[in-house]
Write a protein that holds these residues in place. Structure first.
Motif, short mmCIF file in Angstrom:
data_model
loop_
_atom_site.label_atom_id
_atom_site.label_comp_id
_atom_site.label_asym_id
_atom_site.label_seq_id
_atom_site.Cartn_x
_atom_site.Cartn_y
_atom_site.Cartn_z
N THR A 4 31.29 35.89 16.16
CA THR A 4 30.87 37.23 16.59
C THR A 4 31.79 38.26 15.91
OG1 THR A 4 32.42 37.07 18.44
CG2 THR A 4 30.15 36.44 18.89
N PRO A 5 31.34 39.51 15.80
CA PRO A 5 32.23 40.52 15.20
C PRO A 5 33.39 40.89 16.11
CG PRO A 5 30.15 41.51 15.89
CD PRO A 5 30.02 40.04 16.12
N PHE A 6 34.44 41.41 15.56
CA PHE A 6 35.65 41.93 16.25
C PHE A 6 36.55 40.85 16.82
CE2 PHE A 6 32.02 44.82 17.53
CZ PHE A 6 32.08 45.56 16.36
N THR A 7 36.29 39.60 16.45
CA THR A 7 37.10 38.52 17.03
C THR A 7 37.62 37.57 15.94
OG1 THR A 7 35.14 37.14 17.33
CG2 THR A 7 35.78 38.49 19.21
N THR A 8 37.83 38.07 14.74
CA THR A 8 38.16 37.19 13.60
C THR A 8 39.26 36.17 13.94
OG1 THR A 8 39.48 39.04 12.80
CG2 THR A 8 37.42 38.61 11.63
N SER A 9 40.44 36.65 14.30
CA SER A 9 41.58 35.74 14.50
C SER A 9 41.37 34.89 15.76
CB SER A 9 42.88 36.54 14.63
OG SER A 9 43.03 37.36 13.51
N TYR A 10 40.94 35.52 16.84
CA TYR A 10 40.70 34.81 18.10
C TYR A 10 39.67 33.71 17.89
CZ TYR A 10 38.99 34.26 22.94
OH TYR A 10 38.59 33.74 24.16
N SER A 11 38.57 34.09 17.23
CA SER A 11 37.49 33.15 16.97
C SER A 11 38.01 31.96 16.15
CB SER A 11 36.41 33.88 16.18
OG SER A 11 35.19 33.28 16.35
N ALA A 12 38.85 32.23 15.17
CA ALA A 12 39.40 31.15 14.33
C ALA A 12 40.19 30.18 15.19
CB ALA A 12 40.29 31.75 13.25
N THR A 13 40.98 30.70 16.13
CA THR A 13 41.79 29.79 16.97
C THR A 13 40.89 28.94 17.86
OG1 THR A 13 42.12 31.34 18.84
CG2 THR A 13 43.70 31.47 17.04
N LYS A 14 39.80 29.52 18.33
CA LYS A 14 38.92 28.78 19.25
C LYS A 14 38.05 27.78 18.49
CE LYS A 14 40.17 30.71 23.19
NZ LYS A 14 40.92 29.93 24.18
N PHE A 15 37.59 28.12 17.28
CA PHE A 15 36.86 27.13 16.47
C PHE A 15 37.80 25.95 16.15
CE2 PHE A 15 32.58 28.08 14.83
CZ PHE A 15 32.35 29.33 15.38
N ALA A 16 39.06 26.28 15.89
CA ALA A 16 40.03 25.21 15.57
C ALA A 16 40.18 24.26 16.76
CB ALA A 16 41.38 25.83 15.21
N LEU A 17 40.21 24.81 17.97
CA LEU A 17 40.30 23.95 19.17
C LEU A 17 39.13 22.99 19.24
CD1 LEU A 17 41.39 26.44 22.01
CD2 LEU A 17 42.79 24.69 20.90
N ASP A 18 37.92 23.50 18.98
CA ASP A 18 36.72 22.66 19.03
C ASP A 18 36.84 21.53 18.01
OD1 ASP A 18 34.22 21.58 19.33
OD2 ASP A 18 33.11 23.44 19.10
N GLY A 19 37.22 21.89 16.78
CA GLY A 19 37.34 20.88 15.73
C GLY A 19 38.35 19.82 16.11
N PHE A 20 39.52 20.24 16.55
CA PHE A 20 40.59 19.29 16.84
C PHE A 20 40.25 18.41 18.04
CE2 PHE A 20 44.40 17.73 18.81
CZ PHE A 20 45.14 17.26 17.74
N PHE A 21 39.90 19.05 19.16
CA PHE A 21 39.74 18.27 20.40
C PHE A 21 38.44 17.46 20.41
CE2 PHE A 21 43.22 21.01 21.66
CZ PHE A 21 44.04 20.08 22.28
N SER A 22 37.40 17.93 19.72
CA SER A 22 36.16 17.12 19.66
C SER A 22 36.41 15.89 18.80
CB SER A 22 34.99 17.94 19.12
OG SER A 22 34.77 19.06 19.97
N SER A 23 37.20 16.04 17.74
CA SER A 23 37.55 14.90 16.89
C SER A 23 38.45 13.93 17.66
CB SER A 23 38.25 15.42 15.63
OG SER A 23 38.68 14.37 14.84
N LEU A 24 39.42 14.49 18.38
CA LEU A 24 40.33 13.65 19.18
C LEU A 24 39.55 12.84 20.22
CD1 LEU A 24 43.32 12.95 19.90
CD2 LEU A 24 43.22 14.80 21.56
#
Ligand code: NDP
Length: 286
Positions: free
Chosen positions: A176-196
């Motif tokens: 979504t717009p206006f959330t560049t850095s926040y969004s990046a941290t939350k996508f990273a959580l999905d990638g890491f914890f779904s893989s784990l």
């Protein structure tokens, strides 16, 4: 296709549908005496989770940076029925804190059944202005500290067939717009914890991983950051907190709150359209 083939196909389809829609019923007794380490417990959704866990009779370690505020939350938890509550102030922007916090919790509670990762660093709801350092800092608070806390807690969670509960956002599923850095941290959580989660299952380790995808919730910080920028109805924090706890207790892989976000997400996966999203925003450039 032979009749037997049709029957087998129908049975397979039914089994698939049942597996998809089946939800373990929530048993409140399962939380009596459960040992919980909860981050971001001094305010917002984390504070509300602390009160719910207290009512269920859980034992808790609460953490956030502000000791005096945590103290008040702790006192209220004890009046609500928590068996034991401890607090440890910690700043998750410091890489040494996660290990320290988990050690404290394991020592005070004698082990952990739940690690609930909920804290976030101050969000900026604005267009990308090139602040790379801020993004690095936010990654540390919102992502690397989650990874470090989970890593330190995994041995005790494995021993107790416990649960990892990770609080994320719709901004960690749909950009979504206006959330560049926040969004990046939350996508990273999905990638890491779904893989784990896959790896834990492959290794036969009975630790559930629940990723919680939240829409706008009416906490003070969220309301402050979106004021005058978006027109969305915010959901109540106590209800969001309960949805997270129930999802963790029933070992769901993903919790969407409010529930209809799941439908929005599936629609978006089928037909990603930025125009649909942008129609929700009413933003005037500064
Ligand atoms: P709040 O800002 O209300 O609370 C954040 C918590 O994190 C506080 O307890 C704060 O305590 C703690 N915290 C902040 N910085 C640090 C730090 N450096 N180290 C340790 N703790 C820290 O957040 P919300 O309740 O609104 O959000 C909770 C979770 O829900 C987050 O993961 C967020 O991304 C997610 N979410 C929230 C939405 C919303 O609309 N509210 C929407 C989607 C997802 P202290 O200041 O004492 O350190």
């Amino acid at each position: 296709m032979k009749p037997i083939g049709k029957v087998l196909c129908a049975a397979g389809l039914l089994a698939g549908l049942l597996a998809f829609f089946w939800r373990e019923p929530f048993n409140p007794e399962s939380l009596v005496g459960a040992r919980v380490l909860l981050t971001g417990a001094s305010a917002g959704i984390g504070e509300q989770m602390a009160y719910h866990y207290a009512r269920f009779g859980a034992e808790m370690v609460l953490t956030a940076r502000r000791e005096a505020v945590l103290q008040k939350v702790m006192e209220k938890c004890l009046t609500l029925g928590a068996k034991k509550v401890f607090l440890i102030p910690a700043d998750m922007s410091s890489p040494s804190e996660p290990q320290k916090v988990v050690q404290f919790a394991v020592q005070k509670l004698g082990g952990l059944d739940y690690l609930v990762l909920n804290h976030i660093g101050a969000n900026r709801f604005q267009m990308w202005a090139g602040d790379v350092e801020f993004t690095r800092w936010l990654m540390q608070v919102n992502f690397f500290s989650y990874v470090a806390l989970a890593t330190a807690a995994l041995p005790t969670l494995e021993k107790n067939n416990g649960s990892l509960v990770v609080v994320s956002s719709v901004a960690g599923k749909i950009a979504t717009p206006f959330t560049t850095s926040y969004s990046a941290t939350k996508f990273a959580l999905d990638g890491f914890f779904s893989s784990l989660r896959h790896e834990l299952i492959m290794q036969g380790k009975n630790v559930s991983v629940t990723l919680c995808i939240l829409g706008l919730v009416d906490t003070d910080t969220a309301m402050e950051s979106v004021r005058g920028k978006v027109h969305l109805t915010a959901s109540p924090a106590p209800e969001a907190a309960l949805a997270i706890i129930l999802g963790g207790a029933t070992r769901l892989q993903e919790v969407f709150y409010p529930w209809w976000l799941q439908q929005v997400f599936y629609l978006w996966v089928l037909a990603p359209s930025n125009q649909v999203l942008q129609s929700y925003y009413n933003y005037s450039s500064p």
